[in-house]
Write an enzyme that holds these catalytic residues in place. Structure first.
Site, PDB file in Angstrom:
ATOM      1  N   LYS A  15       0.855  -1.190   0.000  1.00 47.37           N
ATOM      2  CA  LYS A  15       0.000   0.000   0.000  1.00 47.37           C
ATOM      3  C   LYS A  15       0.886   1.233   0.000  1.00 47.37           C
ATOM      4  O   LYS A  15       1.704   1.429   0.893  1.00 47.37           O
ATOM      5  CB  LYS A  15      -0.916   0.004   1.216  1.00 47.37           C
ATOM      6  N   ARG A  31     -11.041   9.823   1.488  1.00 46.12           N
ATOM      7  CA  ARG A  31     -10.934  10.492   2.787  1.00 46.12           C
ATOM      8  C   ARG A  31     -12.109  11.454   2.974  1.00 46.12           C
ATOM      9  O   ARG A  31     -12.552  11.668   4.098  1.00 46.12           O
ATOM     10  CB  ARG A  31      -9.567  11.177   2.927  1.00 46.12           C
ATOM     11  N   SER A  70     -10.358   5.341  -4.880  1.00 50.42           N
ATOM     12  CA  SER A  70     -11.319   6.426  -5.085  1.00 50.42           C
ATOM     13  C   SER A  70     -10.861   7.440  -6.141  1.00 50.42           C
ATOM     14  O   SER A  70     -11.669   7.880  -6.964  1.00 50.42           O
ATOM     15  CB  SER A  70     -11.569   7.133  -3.755  1.00 50.42           C
ATOM     16  N   LYS A  76      -2.105  -1.521  -3.884  1.00 49.68           N
ATOM     17  CA  LYS A  76      -2.988  -0.361  -3.827  1.00 49.68           C
ATOM     18  C   LYS A  76      -2.168   0.918  -3.883  1.00 49.68           C
ATOM     19  O   LYS A  76      -1.183   1.035  -3.157  1.00 49.68           O
ATOM     20  CB  LYS A  76      -3.766  -0.418  -2.512  1.00 49.68           C
ATOM     21  N   LYS A 119       1.048  10.181   5.660  1.00 53.07           N
ATOM     22  CA  LYS A 119       1.142   8.779   6.069  1.00 53.07           C
ATOM     23  C   LYS A 119       2.452   8.146   5.598  1.00 53.07           C
ATOM     24  O   LYS A 119       2.572   6.928   5.477  1.00 53.07           O
ATOM     25  CB  LYS A 119      -0.082   8.009   5.540  1.00 53.07           C
TER      26      LYS A 119
HETATM   27  C1  PBG Z   1      -7.712   3.415   5.430  1.00 48.04           C
HETATM   28  C2  PBG Z   1      -7.938   3.234   3.996  1.00 48.04           C
HETATM   29  C3  PBG Z   1      -7.733   4.165   2.951  1.00 48.04           C
HETATM   30  C4  PBG Z   1      -8.245   3.575   1.796  1.00 48.04           C
HETATM   31  C5  PBG Z   1      -8.704   2.302   2.137  1.00 48.04           C
HETATM   32  N1  PBG Z   1      -8.482   2.105   3.485  1.00 48.04           N
HETATM   33  C6  PBG Z   1      -7.230   5.555   2.967  1.00 48.04           C
HETATM   34  C7  PBG Z   1      -5.876   5.862   3.434  1.00 48.04           C
HETATM   35  O1  PBG Z   1      -5.033   4.996   3.639  1.00 48.04           O
HETATM   36  O2  PBG Z   1      -5.646   7.056   3.629  1.00 48.04           O
HETATM   37  C8  PBG Z   1      -8.308   4.227   0.434  1.00 48.04           C
HETATM   38  C9  PBG Z   1      -9.335   3.695  -0.517  1.00 48.04           C
HETATM   39  C10 PBG Z   1      -9.649   4.575  -1.682  1.00 48.04           C
HETATM   40  O3  PBG Z   1      -9.022   5.629  -1.916  1.00 48.04           O
HETATM   41  O4  PBG Z   1     -10.571   4.214  -2.422  1.00 48.04           O
HETATM   42  N2  PBG Z   1      -6.468   3.144   5.910  1.00 48.04           N
END
Ligand code: PBG
Length: 336
Positions: free
Chosen positions: A204, A214, A284, A258, A227
């Site tokens: 990720k 978010r 997203s 991801k 992050k």
């Molecule tokens: C939470 C999480 C995130 C996403 C899935 N789980 C956001 C992040 O890590 O800030 C993102 C999914 C998306 O953008 O569709 N940790």
């Protein structure tokens, strides 16, 4: 993969011959996309019989728990095997210690129970990370400005246990803490959840493509900092392989890359090196880009939706988490 060069040369070899008609193209197609390849991420909110559209994700809404059984039944009837729950947590429940994350009656756990009792044959996947419950918007517990690893893992284990207890079929740790897969697997074994799967967000990345998500879960406005101390540097590929190897060795059943589309090279490498069930998350921001361009008439929305999802299959993914899931499943079913 070795490629045999045993074809004739032009004009005996006319590759267009194989593309000349639809039936033939259907017959020689190398990859397929079916509803069984899709996991549908769904946003959940408090309230009754209500939905709230997400401005940056046209066509996507948050739904109240009482509406989930109907959505799940529809998804299952379209052949979608799994729904992934993401809660929009009431800001009043966000704290420093993130205790709402393992409340047996939190929004996410109520959603799991509502879906599993109404539609037992659809799988429910969860998200394991503290961001919806954290006053800092971070995925981990913050102490003196630092996202502390081991204390976060202990919290994630409690969170995962409450999800398994609620009936979750697949746990999805998306937090990128070290040691979380082993800790979660140990808890599942110990607590009698031997058949609960872990789909690890192994690779990720610290990505700008999560922006609309978010907004959807109400984490954008509260996030303090970035992050980058736990999510991966977009420049790295070997590190992704190390993360996947590590998570498999700790007891992950399935792994994920991801975001998706900008990271197809990672998907392909992961499948080639590990040959385990490999998933991508079309996040997203990827959804928002395609939808926005389609709404402006700049792209053919249906064509790019199908093409983008087929690209994941071609890269070697077994499936994709995508907000397009119900829309694309309907199209795929009509084609059959
Ligand atoms: C939470 C999480 C995130 C996403 C899935 N789980 C956001 C992040 O890590 O800030 C993102 C999914 C998306 O953008 O569709 N940790």
């Amino acid at each position: 993969m070795a490629r045999s060069q045993n074809h004739a040369s032009f004009p005996a070899y006319r590759p267009r011959r194989l593309r000349a008609q639809p039936a033939l193209r259907d017959m020689v197609r190398e990859n397929t996309l079916t509803p069984a390849d899709l996991i549908w991420p769904v946003f959940v909110m408090d309230g009754q019989d209500d939905a709230h559209p997400i401005a940056s994700m046209p066509g996507v809404s948050r739904h109240t728990v009482d509406r989930l059984p109907a959505l799940a039944a529809k998804a299952r009837s379209l052949g979608i095997p799994a729904i992934c729950i993401f809660p929009y947590t009431n800001p009043a429940f966000k704290t420093q210690d993130c205790a709402e994350a393992w409340n047996p009656d939190n929004l996410s756990n109520r959603a799991i129970k509502a879906i599993k009792s109404a539609v037992p044959d659809i799988m429910v996947m969860t998200d394991i990370a503290l961001d919806p419950y954290n006053i800092n918007g971070q995925d981990g517990i913050v102490r003196a400005g630092e996202i502390v690893n081991d204390e976060t893992v202990a919290a994630l284990v409690k969170m995962g246990e409450s999800q398994a207890q609620s009936g979750a079929d697949i746990l999805g740790p998306s937090d990128m803490m070290d040691g979380r897969i082993a800790a979660l697997r140990g808890m599942l074994e110990q607590k009698g959840f031997q058949n609960v799967n872990i789909l690890s967000y192994s690779a990720k990345y610290a990505s700008g493509f999560y922006g609309p998500f978010r907004d959807a879960v109400g984490a954008a406005s509260v996030l303090i900092g970035d992050k980058n101390t736990y999510q991966m540097d977009p420049a790295n590929s070997n590190e992704a392989m190390r993360m996947i190897a590590r998570d498999l060795s700790e007891g992950a059943d399935l792994v994920m890359v991801k975001p998706g589309m900008p990271y197809l090279d990672i998907c392909q490498r992961a499948k080639a090196e590990f040959q385990v069930p490999t998933f991508a998350y079309q996040v997203s921001g990827e959804y928002a880009m395609l939808k926005a361009a389609a709404q402006n008439g700049w792209l053919d929305g249906r064509q790019v939706m199908l093409e983008s999802l087929m690209a994941f299959k071609r890269a070697g993914c077994d499936g994709v988490l995508t907000y397009f899931a119900p829309e694309v499943a309907e199209i795929l079913l009509r084609k059959l």
